[in-house]
Design a protein around this motif. Sequence first.
Motif, PDB file in Angstrom:
ATOM      1  N   GLY A  39       6.856  -1.577   4.375  1.00 25.47           N
ATOM      2  CA  GLY A  39       6.883  -2.456   3.268  1.00 25.47           C
ATOM      3  C   GLY A  39       5.302  -3.314   3.453  1.00 25.47           C
ATOM      4  O   GLY A  39       5.086  -4.191   2.345  1.00 25.47           O
ATOM      5  N   PHE A  40       4.644  -3.122   4.470  1.00 26.05           N
ATOM      6  CA  PHE A  40       3.475  -4.014   4.513  1.00 26.05           C
ATOM      7  C   PHE A  40       2.097  -2.945   4.813  1.00 26.05           C
ATOM      8  O   PHE A  40       1.339  -2.741   4.006  1.00 26.05           O
TER       9      PHE A  40
ATOM     10  N   VAL B  19       1.142   0.770   4.822  1.00 26.39           N
ATOM     11  CA  VAL B  19       1.716   2.052   4.603  1.00 26.39           C
ATOM     12  C   VAL B  19       0.610   3.207   4.595  1.00 26.39           C
ATOM     13  O   VAL B  19      -0.607   2.981   4.547  1.00 26.39           O
TER      14      VAL B  19
ATOM     15  N   ALA C 248       1.905   4.275  -0.422  1.00 22.71           N
ATOM     16  CA  ALA C 248       1.314   3.680  -1.570  1.00 22.71           C
ATOM     17  C   ALA C 248       1.638   4.184  -3.025  1.00 22.71           C
ATOM     18  O   ALA C 248       1.204   3.638  -3.759  1.00 22.71           O
TER      19      ALA C 248
ATOM     20  N   PHE D  67       5.031   1.688  -4.387  1.00 19.25           N
ATOM     21  CA  PHE D  67       5.130   0.102  -4.321  1.00 19.25           C
ATOM     22  C   PHE D  67       5.883  -0.374  -5.803  1.00 19.25           C
ATOM     23  O   PHE D  67       5.666   0.402  -6.603  1.00 19.25           O
TER      24      PHE D  67
ATOM     25  N   PRO E  69       0.545  -5.448  -5.804  1.00 15.45           N
ATOM     26  CA  PRO E  69       0.489  -6.697  -4.743  1.00 15.45           C
ATOM     27  C   PRO E  69      -0.631  -7.363  -5.251  1.00 15.45           C
ATOM     28  O   PRO E  69      -1.733  -6.750  -6.031  1.00 15.45           O
TER      29      PRO E  69
ATOM     30  N   LEU F 274      -4.484  -6.375  -1.877  1.00 14.98           N
ATOM     31  CA  LEU F 274      -4.393  -4.985  -1.617  1.00 14.98           C
ATOM     32  C   LEU F 274      -5.407  -4.592  -0.493  1.00 14.98           C
ATOM     33  O   LEU F 274      -6.688  -4.720  -1.112  1.00 14.98           O
TER      34      LEU F 274
ATOM     35  N   VAL G 208       1.231  -7.926  10.969  1.00 14.55           N
ATOM     36  CA  VAL G 208       1.993  -8.629   9.985  1.00 14.55           C
ATOM     37  C   VAL G 208       2.355 -10.015  10.513  1.00 14.55           C
ATOM     38  O   VAL G 208       2.933 -10.213  11.444  1.00 14.55           O
TER      39      VAL G 208
ATOM     40  N   ASP H  64      -1.709  -8.633   0.943  1.00 10.54           N
ATOM     41  CA  ASP H  64      -0.327  -8.709   0.866  1.00 10.54           C
ATOM     42  C   ASP H  64       0.255  -7.112   1.521  1.00 10.54           C
ATOM     43  O   ASP H  64       1.484  -7.091   1.978  1.00 10.54           O
ATOM     44  N   LYS H  65      -0.447  -6.060   1.230  1.00 15.08           N
ATOM     45  CA  LYS H  65      -0.018  -4.583   1.559  1.00 15.08           C
ATOM     46  C   LYS H  65      -1.498  -4.000   2.052  1.00 15.08           C
ATOM     47  O   LYS H  65      -2.528  -4.362   1.626  1.00 15.08           O
TER      48      LYS H  65
END
Length: 478
Positions: free
Chosen positions: A166-167, A169, A174, A177, A181, A184, A250, A271-272
Amino acid sequence: MSEQYDVIVIGAGPAGYAAAIRAAQLGMSTACIDKSIGKDGKPVLGGTCLNWGCIPSKALLDASHKFHDAKHGFAAMGVKVSGVEIDVPAMIARKDQVVTGLTQGIQGLFKGNGVTHLAGRGKLLKDRKVEFTANDGAVSVLQAKNVIVAAGSVPVQIPPAPLTEGFIVDSTGALEFQSVPQRLGVIGAGVIGLELGSVWNRLGAQVVVLEALKEFLPMADERVSRDAEKILRKQGLDIRLGYLVTSAKVVNGAVEVAFKTPDGEQSVTVDKLIVAVGRRPATQNLLSADCGVNLDERGFLYVNDVCETDVPGVYAVGDVVRGPMLAHKGTEEGVMVADRIAGHKPMVNYDCIPSVIYTHPEIAWVGKTEQEVKAGGDAYNVGQFPFAASGRALAANDTEGFVKVIADAATDRILGIHVLGPQASEIVAQAVISMEFDGSAEDLGLTMFAHPSLSEALHEAALGVAGHAIHMVNRKKK
Ligand code: FAD
Ligand code: NAD
């Protein structure tokens, strides 16, 4: 007695499935083993390319380009739209539909051509035996006259940025999603970083791309890299060169990424985070210690020019062997090997493999870059033509980029063709054909191209090699 086949293929990506289909078409009893499981929990064919690579990424690139164009491009053409919105789950679901259609298509092609699909894991043993572990755990040993290993590749992971659901990847994550986000991060300004970075940038994410190297796209022609970098930055990709990621973790629902820069240690919060730092051959659990197949110094299965391993009757093709990790390169190798097993003598022309990066504008090339030709020391001529002078590109309001043709000064033989521009992936196909036939710039210049078409830029660039482009002021007098 173990089950016997003329050909067993391990892996059903574009290299393996093409090899299996061709082998069966040539009358050989053929089985293709693949361990991939789709989103619905059922076995799928098509490998990385169809399931987690070329096709899903292009489905998202096309969707995001249409969205961006509707929002920012239509008005310039007098088309008024309002309330344009992106429905990310619908976009992802459509991508999945495209993938399912194509993977089921391979299933149909296997059936129609008589390829036996074995869902599970294959391991090469000695004497062209293959251990097959079916998805239900049942193990059997199959005997083949010939084995083609086409196990493909997997994403490289780096210790400073461990995948975190989820964070943080890889490229597969990718493509999934469910919302855009806001911020990114992408590690790696390579092909995947630029393509997937572009997708989410077009949909509204602030995208920062962290690249360890100081040069942007060093494998492309320098002029192409320079102009592409400018264009992609203008589109909003925050490309940072010479940035080496040292940690990513994270914290409070976001990813803190730390890196070394030419100006010292820095960090950014996103965010990601997508890790796109290359792929490596999928050799884990693939070969028994006594199978006789050797690896090269970079961990790929060692093969010669015609994809033979060190064991007679055992071949390897696609991403699991040397050369560019491209679907079409693997496919051509797979078909070549099947043909050679059947007694024919085709070869793959490794000098004529097109490369395409599906940003907008697209970046595509075949043959040598100008810096490579220069380093080789032979005299050469260059013709270049901008899309800003192409009637078709102007009509379509898509004028960024150019076509560049490099030809040997003595023989006029085309050495490389580079395209930055709309539909570069289609234009480069014409370049490949010219080079496959050992064409000269003059040959291309004497060829008639439909008007108005984007391909005319290739024609003009070829004419430009001798200073004869019609729609440019030429200073060379010949
Ligand atoms: P793969 O496609 O990786 O297939 C190998 C298959 O073998 C897999 O299904 C795997 O599960 C299976 N396998 C592995 N080991 C075993 C085993 N022991 N037993 C049974 N099965 C096994 N290339 C392009 O040319 N154009 C593009 O636009 C493009 N876009 C891409 C986008 C992304 C996001 C990614 C990740 C890649 C992209 N590529 C693209 C690269 C392309 O996907 C690969 O070059 C191509 O898939 C390689 O084909 P292959 O058949 O060698 O291997
Ligand atoms: P890549 O090799 O194209 O790019 C990886 C980038 O990551 C490089 O620029 C590298 O310098 C950088 N990098 C490596 N380690 C780093 C680190 N620690 N920190 C920051 N940067 C780092 O690899 P990719 O983009 O992951 O793609 C993998 C393969 O898949 C490629 O070989 C490509 O051929 C294939 N692919 C092809 C297409 C296409 O044909 N359009 C699309 C996607 C992928």
